[in-house]
Design an enzyme around this catalytic site. Sequence first.
Site, PDB file in Angstrom:
ATOM      1  N   ARG A  92       0.838  -1.204   0.000  1.00  0.00           N
ATOM      2  CA  ARG A  92       0.000   0.000   0.000  1.00  0.00           C
ATOM      3  C   ARG A  92       0.870   1.249   0.000  1.00  0.00           C
ATOM      4  O   ARG A  92       0.529   2.260  -0.614  1.00  0.00           O
ATOM      5  CB  ARG A  92      -0.914  -0.019   1.224  1.00  0.00           C
ATOM      6  N   ASP A 127      -3.683   5.614   5.922  1.00  0.00           N
ATOM      7  CA  ASP A 127      -3.198   6.335   7.113  1.00  0.00           C
ATOM      8  C   ASP A 127      -2.356   7.551   6.699  1.00  0.00           C
ATOM      9  O   ASP A 127      -2.521   8.651   7.230  1.00  0.00           O
ATOM     10  CB  ASP A 127      -2.340   5.408   7.989  1.00  0.00           C
ATOM     11  N   ASP A 152      -9.704  -4.956   8.348  1.00  0.00           N
ATOM     12  CA  ASP A 152      -8.798  -5.997   8.842  1.00  0.00           C
ATOM     13  C   ASP A 152      -9.380  -6.669  10.088  1.00  0.00           C
ATOM     14  O   ASP A 152      -9.221  -7.874  10.302  1.00  0.00           O
ATOM     15  CB  ASP A 152      -7.428  -5.385   9.187  1.00  0.00           C
ATOM     16  N   SER A 154     -12.545  -7.035  10.712  1.00  0.00           N
ATOM     17  CA  SER A 154     -13.615  -7.933  10.254  1.00  0.00           C
ATOM     18  C   SER A 154     -13.020  -9.235   9.714  1.00  0.00           C
ATOM     19  O   SER A 154     -13.541 -10.332   9.969  1.00  0.00           O
ATOM     20  CB  SER A 154     -14.443  -7.211   9.184  1.00  0.00           C
ATOM     21  N   ARG A 155     -11.901  -9.099   8.995  1.00  0.00           N
ATOM     22  CA  ARG A 155     -11.216 -10.308   8.501  1.00  0.00           C
ATOM     23  C   ARG A 155     -10.763 -11.173   9.676  1.00  0.00           C
ATOM     24  O   ARG A 155     -10.910 -12.396   9.648  1.00  0.00           O
ATOM     25  CB  ARG A 155      -9.973  -9.912   7.673  1.00  0.00           C
ATOM     26  N   HIS A 179      -2.978   0.406   8.558  1.00  0.00           N
ATOM     27  CA  HIS A 179      -3.726  -0.490   7.667  1.00  0.00           C
ATOM     28  C   HIS A 179      -2.695  -0.973   6.642  1.00  0.00           C
ATOM     29  O   HIS A 179      -2.522  -0.381   5.589  1.00  0.00           O
ATOM     30  CB  HIS A 179      -4.870   0.259   6.993  1.00  0.00           C
TER      31      HIS A 179
HETATM   32  N1  NAD Z   1      -8.563   1.187   3.000  1.00  0.00           N
HETATM   33  C1  NAD Z   1      -8.958  -0.022   2.605  1.00  0.00           C
HETATM   34  O1  NAD Z   1      -9.300  -0.870   3.458  1.00  0.00           O
HETATM   35  C2  NAD Z   1      -9.002  -0.346   1.143  1.00  0.00           C
HETATM   36  C3  NAD Z   1      -9.500  -1.564   0.678  1.00  0.00           C
HETATM   37  C4  NAD Z   1      -9.521  -1.805  -0.687  1.00  0.00           C
HETATM   38  C5  NAD Z   1      -9.008  -0.849  -1.563  1.00  0.00           C
HETATM   39  N2  NAD Z   1      -8.526   0.314  -1.087  1.00  0.00           N
HETATM   40  C6  NAD Z   1      -7.993   1.380  -1.968  1.00  0.00           C
HETATM   41  O2  NAD Z   1      -9.074   2.030  -2.615  1.00  0.00           O
HETATM   42  C7  NAD Z   1      -8.562   2.684  -3.779  1.00  0.00           C
HETATM   43  C8  NAD Z   1      -9.484   2.410  -4.963  1.00  0.00           C
HETATM   44  O3  NAD Z   1      -9.381   1.056  -5.353  1.00  0.00           O
HETATM   45  P1  NAD Z   1     -10.226   0.537  -6.610  1.00  0.00           P
HETATM   46  O4  NAD Z   1      -9.980  -0.919  -6.679  1.00  0.00           O
HETATM   47  O5  NAD Z   1     -11.605   1.064  -6.537  1.00  0.00           O
HETATM   48  O6  NAD Z   1      -9.445   1.277  -7.807  1.00  0.00           O
HETATM   49  P2  NAD Z   1     -10.029   1.565  -9.260  1.00  0.00           P
HETATM   50  O7  NAD Z   1      -8.851   1.829 -10.129  1.00  0.00           O
HETATM   51  O8  NAD Z   1     -10.994   0.497  -9.654  1.00  0.00           O
HETATM   52  O9  NAD Z   1     -10.884   2.922  -9.083  1.00  0.00           O
HETATM   53  C9  NAD Z   1     -10.305   4.141  -8.767  1.00  0.00           C
HETATM   54  C10 NAD Z   1     -11.207   5.213  -9.334  1.00  0.00           C
HETATM   55  O10 NAD Z   1     -10.707   6.489  -8.902  1.00  0.00           O
HETATM   56  C11 NAD Z   1     -11.018   7.413  -9.957  1.00  0.00           C
HETATM   57  N3  NAD Z   1     -10.217   8.635  -9.796  1.00  0.00           N
HETATM   58  C12 NAD Z   1      -8.879   8.803  -9.986  1.00  0.00           C
HETATM   59  N4  NAD Z   1      -8.549  10.084  -9.748  1.00  0.00           N
HETATM   60  C13 NAD Z   1      -9.685  10.737  -9.373  1.00  0.00           C
HETATM   61  C14 NAD Z   1      -9.988  12.080  -8.997  1.00  0.00           C
HETATM   62  N5  NAD Z   1      -9.031  13.000  -8.943  1.00  0.00           N
HETATM   63  N6  NAD Z   1     -11.258  12.380  -8.678  1.00  0.00           N
HETATM   64  C15 NAD Z   1     -12.249  11.452  -8.744  1.00  0.00           C
HETATM   65  N7  NAD Z   1     -12.027  10.163  -9.105  1.00  0.00           N
HETATM   66  C16 NAD Z   1     -10.758   9.822  -9.416  1.00  0.00           C
HETATM   67  C17 NAD Z   1     -10.696   6.633 -11.229  1.00  0.00           C
HETATM   68  O11 NAD Z   1     -11.311   7.220 -12.363  1.00  0.00           O
HETATM   69  C18 NAD Z   1     -11.250   5.247 -10.866  1.00  0.00           C
HETATM   70  O12 NAD Z   1     -12.592   5.086 -11.326  1.00  0.00           O
HETATM   71  C19 NAD Z   1      -7.132   2.159  -3.963  1.00  0.00           C
HETATM   72  O13 NAD Z   1      -6.203   3.118  -3.474  1.00  0.00           O
HETATM   73  C20 NAD Z   1      -7.108   0.912  -3.111  1.00  0.00           C
HETATM   74  O14 NAD Z   1      -5.803   0.563  -2.679  1.00  0.00           O
HETATM   75  C21 NAD Z   1      -8.527   0.594   0.240  1.00  0.00           C
END
Ligand code: NAD
Length: 316
Positions: A92, A127, A152, A154-155, A179
């Site tokens: 990450r 974070d 995490d 929940s997992r 995270h």
């Molecule tokens: N915190 C967590 O527990 C957790 C869990 C899963 C995923 N994530 C994170 O969530 C994020 C998204 O993952 P995903 O699989 O949906 O990715 P994804 O690539 O499917 O979707 C990301 C979206 O963000 C949009 N985007 C990019 N820049 C933008 C902006 N400036 N304004 C508005 N929209 C914008 C893109 O067009 C895209 O549709 C990743 O950083 C991933 O690591 C976090």
Amino acid sequence: MEIIENSKLTVVGAGSVGSSVAYAALIRGSARHVALYDIATEKVEAEVLDLAHGTQFTGTSDIVGGSDISVVAGSHVVVITAGAKQRPGQSRIELAAVNAGIIRSMMPQLLEVAPHAIYVIVTNPCDVLTVIAQQETGLPPERIFASGTVLDTSRLRWKLGQRAGVSTASVHAHIVGEHGDTEFPLWSRATIGTVPILEWEAPGHPPISREELDEIAVDVRDAAYTVIQGKGATNYAIGLSSARIVEAILGDEHAVMPVSTVLRDFHGVDGVALSVPSIVSAQGAVPIRNTTFSDEELALLRRSADALADAAASLS
Ligand SMILES: NC(=O)c1ccc[n+]([C@@H]2O[C@H](COP(=O)([O-])OP(=O)(O)OC[C@H]3O[C@@H](n4cnc5c(N)ncnc54)[C@H](O)[C@@H]3O)[C@@H](O)[C@H]2O)c1
């Protein structure tokens, strides 16, 4: 504060995660109005249509959205999922630079249209991005926090429930810290029902050794890598976790959840965002200061804080 009526949730980013947050929120009725915003016009409009087409079968929540930032206006909660995601094998933290740039440019625009919202950051590394977003906006830490280790946790509870032969909801255990790779469980406080985890046994479910608990913690830590390897993204569980956080805010629930706020002198940790058990309500998230840690857990919390401080320093 009070329960927020006629509530509006906006999900920023209509990728795998954002669409799943919106889907979970619609099905659960987490907010009265759900909006989805993304810069990718065709994609976000298609996701909104697909979600809207199912609303005959959900509750009273409705869905709108698009690529004009005005869709965010009037939000009570904004969940941010926009940005690059992990590729198989990528950590990450490796996403930090590109997503930090997105957060820095996006936060002032969001704050302009939704000045009173509570912001929940899901984009990774969540974070590190929370510290950047809090500094960028100047919002009080309780109003801008990350989903952190709610997923995490929940997992962890699911795996422990399977092993112990009880429902996930009967496991009381928390993952805290980053995270990410330095996260860890608070084993000293973990119980099943009221039974300390190391003392638990049930017919067909022998006692769980400390070694086995540590293996479970490693599996939980690496769970995202496993899911991403197999399907390219994690989306359903983070969708549900995020919807649950939204409900705690909009319902002014004062629910205890391990979300990640910028900490101020929390057991010696200062200026980094880390997940610790916090009270989530319409005011936002407030860490529970008298959460107790064993000496070993305190050392792990500080190790997590050091790792995140290093990651933040590498971006400045
Ligand atoms: N915190 C967590 O527990 C957790 C869990 C899963 C995923 N994530 C994170 O969530 C994020 C998204 O993952 P995903 O699989 O949906 O990715 P994804 O690539 O499917 O979707 C990301 C979206 O963000 C949009 N985007 C990019 N820049 C933008 C902006 N400036 N304004 C508005 N929209 C914008 C893109 O067009 C895209 O549709 C990743 O950083 C991933 O690591 C976090």
